[in-house]
Design an enzyme around this catalytic site. Structure first.
Site, PDB file in Angstrom:
ATOM      1  N   GLY A  17       9.466   6.428   3.920  1.00 22.77           N
ATOM      2  CA  GLY A  17       9.482   7.474   2.909  1.00 22.77           C
ATOM      3  C   GLY A  17       8.136   7.698   2.262  1.00 22.77           C
ATOM      4  O   GLY A  17       7.129   7.859   2.933  1.00 22.77           O
ATOM      5  N   SER A  18       8.099   7.689   0.974  1.00 19.10           N
ATOM      6  CA  SER A  18       6.888   8.042   0.232  1.00 19.10           C
ATOM      7  C   SER A  18       6.014   6.848  -0.124  1.00 19.10           C
ATOM      8  O   SER A  18       5.065   7.000  -0.893  1.00 19.10           O
ATOM      9  CB  SER A  18       7.295   8.777  -1.048  1.00 19.10           C
ATOM     10  OG  SER A  18       7.959   9.970  -0.728  1.00 19.10           O
ATOM     11  N   VAL A  19       6.288   5.709   0.425  1.00 14.56           N
ATOM     12  CA  VAL A  19       5.532   4.509   0.075  1.00 14.56           C
ATOM     13  C   VAL A  19       4.045   4.662   0.369  1.00 14.56           C
ATOM     14  O   VAL A  19       3.201   4.146  -0.359  1.00 14.56           O
ATOM     15  CB  VAL A  19       6.103   3.273   0.813  1.00 14.56           C
ATOM     16  CG1 VAL A  19       5.227   2.063   0.639  1.00 14.56           C
ATOM     17  CG2 VAL A  19       7.505   2.993   0.336  1.00 14.56           C
ATOM     18  N   THR A  20       3.694   5.396   1.404  1.00 18.98           N
ATOM     19  CA  THR A  20       2.286   5.493   1.805  1.00 18.98           C
ATOM     20  C   THR A  20       1.493   6.515   1.003  1.00 18.98           C
ATOM     21  O   THR A  20       0.268   6.533   1.084  1.00 18.98           O
ATOM     22  CB  THR A  20       2.176   5.854   3.292  1.00 18.98           C
ATOM     23  OG1 THR A  20       2.812   7.112   3.513  1.00 18.98           O
ATOM     24  CG2 THR A  20       2.817   4.792   4.159  1.00 18.98           C
ATOM     25  N   LYS A  21       2.148   7.358   0.235  1.00 13.74           N
ATOM     26  CA  LYS A  21       1.434   8.428  -0.458  1.00 13.74           C
ATOM     27  C   LYS A  21       0.338   7.912  -1.377  1.00 13.74           C
ATOM     28  O   LYS A  21      -0.766   8.455  -1.410  1.00 13.74           O
ATOM     29  CB  LYS A  21       2.405   9.302  -1.247  1.00 13.74           C
ATOM     30  CG  LYS A  21       3.241  10.209  -0.387  1.00 13.74           C
ATOM     31  CD  LYS A  21       4.182  11.038  -1.235  1.00 13.74           C
ATOM     32  CE  LYS A  21       5.082  11.870  -0.345  1.00 13.74           C
ATOM     33  NZ  LYS A  21       6.062  12.619  -1.131  1.00 13.74           N
TER      34      LYS A  21
END
Length: 135
Positions: A62-66
């Site tokens: 999901g958005s963990v890398t943003k």
């Protein structure tokens, strides 16, 4: 090398202490000089189906890398390697901007007007097809 063996043993010990085999776990790959010296999955990828983690599994993160991507971009800007005012077409020349200026800053602040593809019905159907845990 002896030092690599000691390092991989220490990593393995840390992982075993942190993650129980029957609980949610982790896939770990450690590289040294561009070569993988440790590669192991430990724990479960899916508790319900009893699927153990393998190091080659693909995870929906999901958005963990943003935030990591944003910090990397800000570091590049600080180093003068890009500008937050650069158009996305500087990096993706064929991106269809429809004659609107979309900058790196717009992307970082979620003000670009680009639709989130993961909220599109087509993406949800595609995501269901590729799920690792479907029977």
């Amino acid at each position: 090398m002896q030092s690599d063996n000691l390092l991989t043993q220490a990593i393995d010990t840390l992982i075993q202490e942190a993650y129980q085999p029957s609980e949610p776990g982790v896939a770990v790959i450690v590289a040294k000089n561009g070569q993988a010296i440790f590669r192991k999955g430990h724990g479960m990828a899916n508790l319900e189906l009893g699927v153990p983690i393998e190091p080659d599994m693909v995870f929906r993160i999901g958005s963990v890398t943003k935030q990591f991507t944003a910090v990397a971009i800000l570091i590049l800007a600080e180093q003068g390697k890009l500008s937050l005012d650069d158009s996305v077409t500087k990096f993706l020349p064929d991106y269809p901007t429809h004659d609107y200026l979309i900058t790196v800053k717009h992307l970082l602040t979620h003000t670009s007007g680009i639709k989130s593809y993961t909220s599109m019905p087509e993406w949800i159907l595609y995501g269901e097809k590729i799920s690792l845990f479907k029977n």
